[in-house]
Structures are given as structure tokens and as C-alpha cells.
Design a protein around this motif. Structure first.
Motif, short mmCIF file in Angstrom:
data_model
loop_
_atom_site.label_atom_id
_atom_site.label_comp_id
_atom_site.label_asym_id
_atom_site.label_seq_id
_atom_site.Cartn_x
_atom_site.Cartn_y
_atom_site.Cartn_z
N ILE A 1 -4.36 -13.73 -5.92
CA ILE A 1 -3.61 -14.06 -7.13
C ILE A 1 -2.60 -12.97 -7.45
O ILE A 1 -2.03 -12.94 -8.53
CB ILE A 1 -4.54 -14.29 -8.33
CG1 ILE A 1 -5.35 -13.03 -8.65
CG2 ILE A 1 -5.48 -15.48 -8.07
CD1 ILE A 1 -6.12 -13.10 -9.94
N GLN A 2 -2.41 -12.03 -6.53
CA GLN A 2 -1.38 -11.00 -6.64
C GLN A 2 -1.54 -10.15 -7.91
O GLN A 2 -0.57 -9.84 -8.60
CB GLN A 2 0.01 -11.64 -6.57
CG GLN A 2 0.24 -12.34 -5.25
CD GLN A 2 1.39 -13.32 -5.26
OE1 GLN A 2 2.03 -13.52 -6.27
NE2 GLN A 2 1.63 -13.97 -4.13
N CYS A 3 -2.79 -9.77 -8.16
CA CYS A 3 -3.05 -8.89 -9.31
C CYS A 3 -2.64 -7.45 -8.99
O CYS A 3 -2.49 -6.64 -9.91
CB CYS A 3 -4.53 -8.94 -9.68
SG CYS A 3 -5.63 -8.20 -8.44
N THR A 4 -2.50 -7.12 -7.73
CA THR A 4 -2.10 -5.79 -7.20
C THR A 4 -3.13 -4.70 -7.45
O THR A 4 -2.81 -3.52 -7.34
CB THR A 4 -0.72 -5.34 -7.74
OG1 THR A 4 -0.81 -5.04 -9.14
CG2 THR A 4 0.34 -6.39 -7.49
N ARG A 5 -4.36 -5.05 -7.77
CA ARG A 5 -5.39 -4.01 -7.90
C ARG A 5 -5.55 -3.24 -6.59
O ARG A 5 -5.66 -2.01 -6.58
CB ARG A 5 -6.73 -4.63 -8.29
CG ARG A 5 -6.92 -4.92 -9.76
CD ARG A 5 -8.37 -5.32 -10.00
NE ARG A 5 -8.63 -5.69 -11.38
CZ ARG A 5 -9.83 -6.03 -11.83
NH1 ARG A 5 -10.86 -6.06 -10.99
NH2 ARG A 5 -10.00 -6.35 -13.11
N CYS A 6 -5.58 -3.96 -5.47
CA CYS A 6 -5.79 -3.30 -4.18
C CYS A 6 -4.62 -2.37 -3.86
O CYS A 6 -4.82 -1.27 -3.32
CB CYS A 6 -5.96 -4.34 -3.08
SG CYS A 6 -4.59 -5.50 -2.93
N VAL A 7 -3.41 -2.79 -4.20
CA VAL A 7 -2.24 -1.96 -3.94
C VAL A 7 -2.32 -0.67 -4.74
O VAL A 7 -2.08 0.43 -4.22
CB VAL A 7 -0.95 -2.73 -4.29
CG1 VAL A 7 0.27 -1.84 -4.11
CG2 VAL A 7 -0.83 -3.98 -3.43
N ARG A 8 -2.69 -0.79 -6.01
CA ARG A 8 -2.76 0.39 -6.87
C ARG A 8 -3.92 1.30 -6.48
O ARG A 8 -3.80 2.52 -6.52
CB ARG A 8 -2.87 -0.04 -8.34
CG ARG A 8 -1.54 -0.54 -8.91
CD ARG A 8 -1.70 -1.11 -10.31
NE ARG A 8 -2.32 -2.43 -10.29
CZ ARG A 8 -3.17 -2.87 -11.21
NH1 ARG A 8 -3.54 -2.09 -12.21
NH2 ARG A 8 -3.66 -4.09 -11.14
N PHE A 9 -5.05 0.73 -6.09
CA PHE A 9 -6.17 1.57 -5.66
C PHE A 9 -5.80 2.37 -4.41
O PHE A 9 -6.03 3.58 -4.34
CB PHE A 9 -7.41 0.72 -5.37
CG PHE A 9 -8.55 1.52 -4.80
CD1 PHE A 9 -9.42 2.19 -5.63
CD2 PHE A 9 -8.72 1.64 -3.42
CE1 PHE A 9 -10.46 2.97 -5.10
CE2 PHE A 9 -9.74 2.41 -2.89
CZ PHE A 9 -10.62 3.07 -3.74
N ALA A 10 -5.23 1.68 -3.43
CA ALA A 10 -4.87 2.36 -2.18
C ALA A 10 -3.89 3.49 -2.44
O ALA A 10 -4.01 4.58 -1.86
CB ALA A 10 -4.29 1.37 -1.18
N SER A 11 -2.94 3.28 -3.31
CA SER A 11 -1.92 4.28 -3.57
C SER A 11 -2.39 5.38 -4.50
O SER A 11 -2.15 6.57 -4.26
CB SER A 11 -0.68 3.60 -4.16
OG SER A 11 0.31 4.54 -4.47
N GLU A 12 -3.11 5.02 -5.58
CA GLU A 12 -3.42 5.98 -6.63
C GLU A 12 -4.75 6.70 -6.42
O GLU A 12 -4.84 7.91 -6.64
CB GLU A 12 -3.46 5.25 -7.98
CG GLU A 12 -2.12 4.63 -8.36
CD GLU A 12 -2.23 3.67 -9.53
OE1 GLU A 12 -1.25 2.96 -9.81
OE2 GLU A 12 -3.32 3.61 -10.16
N VAL A 13 -5.77 5.98 -6.00
CA VAL A 13 -7.11 6.58 -5.86
C VAL A 13 -7.33 7.08 -4.44
O VAL A 13 -7.66 8.25 -4.21
CB VAL A 13 -8.21 5.58 -6.26
CG1 VAL A 13 -9.59 6.22 -6.07
CG2 VAL A 13 -8.03 5.14 -7.71
N ALA A 14 -7.13 6.20 -3.46
CA ALA A 14 -7.36 6.60 -2.07
C ALA A 14 -6.24 7.48 -1.53
O ALA A 14 -6.45 8.26 -0.60
CB ALA A 14 -7.50 5.35 -1.19
N GLY A 15 -5.05 7.37 -2.11
CA GLY A 15 -3.93 8.20 -1.66
C GLY A 15 -3.36 7.77 -0.33
O GLY A 15 -2.74 8.57 0.38
#
Length: 685
Positions: free
Chosen positions: A147-161
Motif C-alpha cells: 500500500i506504499q506506506c514507505t515504512r520499509c523505506v524509512r526503516f532501511a534508511s533511518e534505522v538500519a542505515g
């Protein structure tokens, strides 16, 4: 503080808080898909719409700041209609595959469609389909559900780096995925499954295995690194089917490393499920009585100072305490828990603990990393360090191999002890950075201590901490990062050589005639001197089992009630999730029975008595844990002049194959092949 009225309830929230936070403070549930407490605000799903008095249209509560005197309605006719419209649009292209979706029963979209959606759809056109993406051996993708919430995108970028996920295309053609098809290169990828609110990202090893209502859930602790991650073990019958993190803001927040999450299939493979006895050079099945009689016959014929014991890296504190009690009753002081040979000064807990605490990372304002790669040694702690970096004003220096990607920028100070000497004599400018900080923090890896000049490295690191004013009654900035969940508990219980006792190298070199290995697979068993009688007690037929003369099958961490101490010295309890296979037993029970066979009565008959004795031996096991300052700045033993110029080496060369459970796991072997870690022969079989 701003006063906000939510559905007639007046609440006071900090200035800058969002309307969604104000609603939650008033006890109102607000549906959401894109919003996550630990990620930045995206505001793109619009499911959290609420009505704000005098606003011309519903507002997205996750991205709308509060104002003093604001009046909010969360369940008006306007809000209900708006949410139904949003849900209708979300479901336009979502496939109706709930019966075969692994997220079924745990799906936010499913739950909120029932709670906030309409009972019919007006959409008649054909649905779109999206090609599934390959993102590695751990995550299964069904991107038509996205549903393109972008949670995965933000986690990969912000938390996982690791900013490897993103959106391509626009409008209906928009897709989430890696820009170039590849496996994600993060040790935290499993958390993408947890934060995905639909079934677009699910666990590949868990696919089509079970439904959540079929599972029995047991609280436990991840022992495959030293973070002490709080976990939940999901089982069905005698089998572990899934491991998930639990929330603990002081330890792991809500994240978990991949090795602990996905290597559970290793709990079924290469298991020791009955005693074995070496007869005429060959290991043969035996009964418990035969194994104990063989041990008694050998050990009774040995002098006490020729018997030794080594504790492994995944062993629970109860088993370590029982083995120490057994060796003490036999009169032996030959004990060691430092399989890697780390020169840890056991005279004071300050010298081996993560004294700033994991939560204390948030308060630090400068960091020096010595001989450690926290990204692979403790991925969750590394994510916390990255979180602190993102908050700003956090200079980081590192001494160790060049070219290491920690997922956050840092200054590489050098590859070995020469940089430590430069910091001590003040010739390196980063020392001024540490001195200028209010709460400087030093992180020392075990890899920097597991070398010939390890004691000198420990002493020099302590001196750097003292010189930068990191050792104060209100702040303890000296930290040792351990690698596995059983290492600190053994140190807390004093499982190190006693007066006149031999350490690991002396025992392996022929200093003992009999050696008891309690889950000790962290060293090369070929180093054991020929003729040494070896007792191996553990749960996997790993490195040391083949060298043993007697094998006693123990229980893995999922198969017993046990206590583990994490790198900061926090004792935490794990509970039995499944029973050990075959004739395997809890390790402390095996040791107590062995004591009876040796004519030695250990001073406990049940787990409660054992834990009471542990609490008396160390306050760590009495249940208390608090932030500690440094009251005693006396340095550890070690001569700084003995520092060599040899560069520091990585403590973990193969992240996915770093322990006995992981080496038995097919999933971890596949990860090792994918990421070029060259799996061992045992793991590849």
C-alpha cells in the motif's frame, strides 16, 4: 505545554507534539499505516484523519502539530466518512488473498478494514499487479499487496542505515523495491517484516508454516549476541516456528538482529540427543549411567589441579554456576570462560561491562570505538549508535581495520595500537574532541583484547577514558562490547582461574589431564593436548564434540528456564518454550547428577535453591540493575608499554555463522552463500 480537547477530554501535551499523540494521550485509538513511533513522519496513507474545529477539511493527525486550545474530534460523521473513503482507495488494488497470506491474523490492513472500512466496494475495474522483488534469502515479497506506506523505506534508511529501498515510478505505476535487484545488506532486515502493515513483506523461512492462533508464545532472551534482546518464541508442539522481538526501550527498543531471528532451524539440526562414550577410539551411544561412570572413573584418578573446565559463549548462568560449584568441590581452580583468549581483567565488573548502559548511548556526546565492529557484533546496539548520530553533535572516531561501513560516518583514526598511543600522548586531535565532550564514551571490542597485547590494550583504553574525563561518579564512559549472551554471566560469577589456577591456553597446552567443556565451541579443538580426557556437554554436535571422549547432551536456550546477562550487566530471564530432544537435559541438572556420580554433593536440589545461591554470590542475579557511575578509577592490570603495532582484526569474520546454532542452520548457510561468507562444511551439509 499545550492544552488540547479530544472528544471532550482535555489533555496537556508538549508544544510541537502531533494531534495523533494528543489523541493517544487522551486514550483514543487512531488508525494508521504509514505512521510509526520510531520512524520519521511520512503522512501519506491518510488513515489517521481527524476533525479539527474550524479546519475546513479533515487533517492527517500524524503530521499536524497541536495548538493551545485546539478541539479535536476522532469519531464524527466527517471522520468516519473520510476513513471509509481512504480505506476504499487502499483496497482498490489490494488482492483478496487473505486465506493464503502469511500476514493473515496479524494484518493491520485486515483489522482496520473491518474496524473503519465500508461493507462493500464500488470498484469494478481490473486490479493492477506488481512483480515480486528479490531482496534476499530472508524476506519474501508479494508487492501487489503493498500500500506504499514507505515504512520499509524509512526503516532501511533511518534505522538500519542502508538506503537500498525506495520508490520508483509515479501514481499507479509507483513501486517499492531496491533500485537494482539485490539482497539487502543489513543485519536488521527481519524488522522490515514486523513493521510492514500488510503482507507485502513476510518471512521467507516461515512462509506457509502456520497461523498465529496455532502458536504457543513464550518470552525469552536472544543469546546469539550480547545485547540481551527481549524475544518471543512461537512454537507449535515440539518445534520452534518463529522468533520475534519484544519491546524493551532500555535494551533493544523493538528491533532484533537477523541471526537470532532466523537461525532457529539450527535448533533441529546436528542436535545431541543422547550420551556418547568413546570406546576403542570410536564414539558409541551410551546410557547416562555409563557416561557418568566413565567420567567418575577418569576424574577420580586425576589430581585436582589436573582437572579443568571451560564455559561456552551461549551458556546460561545457572549452568556456569553449577559447573563452578562442581569444580570447586573437586578442588580445581582451573576455570575459564574466555574462549577467544580476551585479556579481560576479572578483578572488577567495571573492566568488562558496558558501563554507560545501552540506553545511556542516547546521552553520550562523543564516541571512540576501539577494535570493534558493532554493526556485526551487536547490530541492535549499532542501530542505537546510529540513532544517536542522527540526533546530531556526536563525533565518532574508530580504531580498527579500514574500510568498515558502520552505517554512519566516523573518523578512522588508525588500524592498531599506534593510534591509542597517539591519543594518550595528546598528539591526535580526536583526543581534544573527547575532552571537550560532556559525556564521552569509549567502546572497546573483544577483538582488541583477544591478542598477545590484550592486557595492554585494556589498560591503554582505560587510560584514554580517564584522560578524557569519562570516568566520573555521575558518568561511566568505559564500555566493553561482548559478542554472545553467555559471556558476561560467566564473568559475573567469577568463572575465571582461581588462585594458582590455569587459564584456557595453559589448559589446552597440556596443563590438565581432564577437560570439561560446557558448550565450548569457540576455539579450535585441535589445540587440546593429545591424551587429555575431554568431556563435552552441549546441545550441538559442533567443533568440540568430535574431540570428546564423553558427550553429555544439554538443552539449548529455547529449552530451559534460564538466566542470561547482557553486555551491560543486566540479568534477564528466559523461559522454557519446547522440551529438549531425546535424552537431553538441562545443563545444571546434568552437572548435579555428575556430582553425585563423583561423590560430590552440590548445595542445591532445585532451580530455586540454585538461583538463591547465585544471588548470594553476585548481586547481579538478585534482580537489581541501575545506571552506574565510576567511583574507583584504579586502572586494570596491564602495561601500556607492551602495546605492539599489530593491527586490530575483526572479532566476527562470518556474521551468519558465528555460533553453534547458526552453523547448524540451513537458512544461515544460505545467507552466508548470498553474502559471500563461505559457509563451513558442517553448515553446508
Amino acid at each position: 505545554m499545550a492544552k488540547v480537547t479530544v472528544d471532550g477530554i482535555e489533555v496537556e501535551v508538549p508544544n510541537g507534539a502531533t494531534v495523533l499523540q494528543a489523541c493517544e494521550a487522551a486514550g483514543k485509538e487512531i488508525p494508521r499505516f504509514c505512521y510509526h513511533e520510531r520512524l520519521s513522519v511520512a503522512g501519506n496513507c491518510r488513515m489517521c484523519l481527524v476533525e479539527v474545529e474550524k479546519a475546513p477539511k479533515p487533517v492527517a493527525s500524524c503530521a499536524y502539530p497541536v495548538a493551545d486550545g485546539m478541539v479535536v474530534k476522532t469519531d464524527s460523521a466527517m471522520v468516519r466518512n473520510a476513513r471509509r473513503g481512504v480505506m476504499e482507495f487502499l483496497l482498490i488494488n489490494h488482492p483478496l488473498d487473505c486465506p493464503i497470506c502469511d500476514q493473515g491474523g496479524e494484518c493491520d490492513l485486515q483489522d482496520q478494514a473491518v474496524g473503519y472500512g465500508m461493507d462493500h466496494s464500488r470498484y469494478k475495474e481490473a486490479k493492477r499487479a506488481v512483480k515480486d522483488k528479490y531482496v534476499g534469502p530472508l524476506i519474501k515479497t508479494i508487492m501487489t499487496r503493498c500500500i506504499q506506506c514507505t515504512r520499509c523505506v524509512r526503516f532501511a534508511s533511518e534505522v538500519a542505515g542502508v538506503p537500498e529501498l525506495g520508490a520508483t515510478g509515479r501514481g499507479e505505476a509507483m513501486e517499492i523495491g531496491t533500485y537494482v535487484e539485490k539482497a539487502l545488506t543489513t543485519e536488521l532486515s527481519g524488522n522490515l517484516i514486523d513493521i510492514c502493515p500488510v503482507g507485502a513483506l513476510t518471512s521467507r523461512p516461515y512462509a506457509f508454516v502456520s497461523r498465529p492462533w496455532e502458536l504457543r508464545k513464550t518470552d525469552s532472551i536472544d543469546v546469539q549476541d550480547a545485547t540481551g534482546t527481549n524475544i518471543r518464541i512461537d512454537t507449535r508442539g515440539p518445534e520452534v516456528l518463529r522468533i520475534l522481538p519484544r519491546i524493551n526501550d532500555d535494551v533493544n527498543e523493538e528491533w532484533m538482529a537477523d541471526r537470532g531471528r532466523f537461525s532457529f532451524d539450527g535448533l533441529k539440526r546436528k542436535r545431541l540427543d543422547r550420551p556418547w562414550l568413546r570406546v576403542d577410539g570410536t564414539l558409541k551411544p551410551a546410557s547416562w549411567g555409563e557416561a557418568f561412570r566413565a567420567i567418575a572413573a577418569k576424574l577420580k584418578a586425576k589430581q585436582a589441579d589436573r582437572i579443568g573446565a571451560v564455559a561456552g559463549d551461549l551458556v546460561d548462568a545457572e549452568s556456569v554456576f553449577a559447573l563452578k560449584a562442581l569444580m570447586g568441590a573437586l578442588g580445581s581452580a582451573n576455570l575459564d570462560c574466555r574462549q577467544d583468549g580476551a585479556a579481560l581483567d576479572a578483578s572488577r565488573p567495571d573492566f568488562w561491562r558496558f558501563n554507560s548502559t545501552i540506553a545511556g548511548i542516547d546521552e553520550a556526546d562523543a564516541l571512540l570505538i576501539i577494535g570493534s565492529d558493532p554493526r556485526r557484533e551487536a547490530p541492535v546496539i549499532n542501530a542505537r549508535l546510529r540513532k544517536r548520530h542522527v540526533a546530531g553533535r556526536f563525533p565518532i572516531g574508530r580504531i580498527g581495520p579500514a574500510g568498515v561501513d558502520l552505517t554512519y560516518p566516523h573518523q578512522h583514526l588508525g588500524e592498531g595500537p599506534a593510534a591509542l598511543r597517539a591519543l594518550l600522548d595528546g598528539s591526535h586531535p580526536f583526543m581534544q574532541t573527547l575532552k571537550a565532550a560532556k559525556k564521552p564514551m569509549l567502546l572497546l571490542g573483544r577483538g582488541a583484547l583477544a591478542r598477545a597485547d590484550g592486557a595492554a590494550v585494556l589498560a591503554a583504553s582505560w587510560q584514554v577514558a580517564a584522560a578524557s574525563d569519562a570516568l566520573r561518579p555521575d558518568w561511566h564512559g568505559f564500555n566493553v562490547l561482548h559478542l554472545f549472551g553467555g559471556q558476561v554471566g560467566a564473568l559475573e560469577l567469577g568463572f575465571v582461574p582461581g588462585p594458582g589456577g590455569k587459564d584456557l591456553s595453559d589448559m589446552l597446552g597440556g596443563g590438565v589431564d581432564a577437560l570439561w567443556l560446557l558448550g565450548a565451541d569457540g576455539f579450535d579443538p585441535s589445540l587440546i593436548a593429545p591424551g587429555t580426557f575431554v568431556i563435552y556437554q552441549g546441545h550441538h554436535g559442533d567443533r568440540a564434540a568430535a574431540r570428546a571422549d564423553v558427550i553429555l547432551p544439554g538443552a539449548a536456550y529455547t529449552e530451559k528456564d534460564a538466566t542470561y546477562v547482557n553486555t551491560e550487566g543486566r540479568a534477564q530471564r528466559a523461559w522454557l518454550a519446547v522440551h529438549a530432544p531425546g535424552e537431553a537435559r538441562e545443563d545444571w541438572r546434568i552437572l548435579r547428577a555428575a556430582g553425585d556420580a563423583l561423590g560430590v554433593r552440590l548445595p542445591f536440589d532445585d532451580l530455586a535453591a540454585l538461583r538463591a545461591a547465585m544471588a548470594e554470590a553476585s548481586a547481579t542475579f538478585a534482580g537489581a540493575f541501575a545506571r552506574r557511575g565510576c567511583e574507583d578509577t584504579t586502572p586494570p592490570a596491564g602495561d601500556v608499554a607492551a602495546l605492539t603495532d599489530a593491527p586490530f582484526a575483526a572479532a566476527i569474520a562470518q556474521y551468519h555463522l558465528a555460533d553453534a546454532i547458526a552453523r547448524a542452520s540451513n537458512v544461515m548457510a544460505e545467507c552466508a552463500r548470498t553474502y559471500g561468507e563461505q559457509p563451513s562444511l558442517e553448515a553446508a551439509e
